[in-house]
Scaffold this active site. Structure first.
Site, short mmCIF file in Angstrom:
data_model
loop_
_atom_site.label_atom_id
_atom_site.label_comp_id
_atom_site.label_asym_id
_atom_site.label_seq_id
_atom_site.Cartn_x
_atom_site.Cartn_y
_atom_site.Cartn_z
CG ASN A 143 32.75 46.81 36.26
OD1 ASN A 143 31.68 47.22 35.83
ND2 ASN A 143 33.25 47.21 37.42
CB ILE A 190 40.21 46.92 49.78
CG1 ILE A 190 41.21 47.28 50.85
CG2 ILE A 190 40.56 47.57 48.45
CD1 ILE A 190 42.58 46.64 50.65
CG HIS A 199 35.38 40.94 40.67
ND1 HIS A 199 36.39 40.85 39.72
CD2 HIS A 199 35.08 42.26 40.74
CE1 HIS A 199 36.68 42.05 39.26
NE2 HIS A 199 35.87 42.94 39.85
P1 5GP Z 1 36.63 45.95 39.21
O1 5GP Z 1 37.16 47.36 39.10
O2 5GP Z 1 37.61 44.96 38.60
O3 5GP Z 1 35.24 45.76 38.76
O4 5GP Z 1 36.59 45.64 40.77
C1 5GP Z 1 37.71 45.32 41.52
C2 5GP Z 1 37.39 45.66 42.95
O5 5GP Z 1 38.32 44.99 43.78
C3 5GP Z 1 37.48 47.15 43.26
O6 5GP Z 1 36.22 47.61 43.75
C4 5GP Z 1 38.59 47.22 44.32
O7 5GP Z 1 38.32 48.17 45.33
C5 5GP Z 1 38.64 45.82 44.87
N1 5GP Z 1 39.95 45.40 45.33
C6 5GP Z 1 41.13 45.55 44.67
N2 5GP Z 1 42.13 45.03 45.39
C7 5GP Z 1 41.56 44.53 46.53
C8 5GP Z 1 42.11 43.88 47.67
O8 5GP Z 1 43.31 43.63 47.79
N3 5GP Z 1 41.24 43.52 48.65
C9 5GP Z 1 39.89 43.76 48.55
N4 5GP Z 1 39.11 43.37 49.58
N5 5GP Z 1 39.34 44.39 47.48
C10 5GP Z 1 40.18 44.77 46.49
#
Ligand code: 5GP
Ligand code: ZN
Length: 105
Positions: free
Chosen positions: A85, A30, A98
């Protein structure tokens, strides 16, 4: 379970899905950090890479066969980065395993 990615997988929260099969789902981030920025998630709720066990070996192997196909589909096969991460200290903000698939810039 109060997990954003479980809700995305179930279709309860909208997302721009790119790929899905029995084991995993891919959708656009997103808040893209690069020109192409997708997320690949297992359907199974695994909190982070730190929680991966032998039980997940086939699932993880499968995800790694999907990644190059997605890279091809998204036009970045010649150069891409895959990042996960694990833990808040490493910048994990969603506690569902993820893989970020990103173009170099
Ligand atoms: P992290 O910071 O945990 O490695 O990555 C989480 C990712 O999920 C971030 O890059 C963030 O932009 C994405 N993200 C968080 N909430 C949503 C959502 O509701 N929809 C989508 N498509 N991505 C999301
Ligand atoms: Zn989840």
């Amino acid at each position: 379970m109060d997990c954003i990615f479980c809700k995305i997988i179930e279709g309860l929260i909208p997302s721009e899905k790119i790929y899905e099969d029995d084991l995993c789902v891919a959708f656009y981030d997103i808040e893209p950090q690069t020109r192409v920025h997708a997320l690949i998630v297992p359907r199974e709720h695994i909190p982070s890479a730190a929680a991966i066990t032998e039980h997940h070996a086939a699932l993880l192997g499968h995800i790694w066969t999907v990644i190059p196909k997605l890279a091809e589909q998204l036009g970045v096969a010649e150069g891409f980065r895959v990042v996960t991460n694990s833990g808040a200290d490493a910048g994990q903000t969603v506690a569902h395993l993820h893989f970020h698939l990103q173009s170099p810039k």
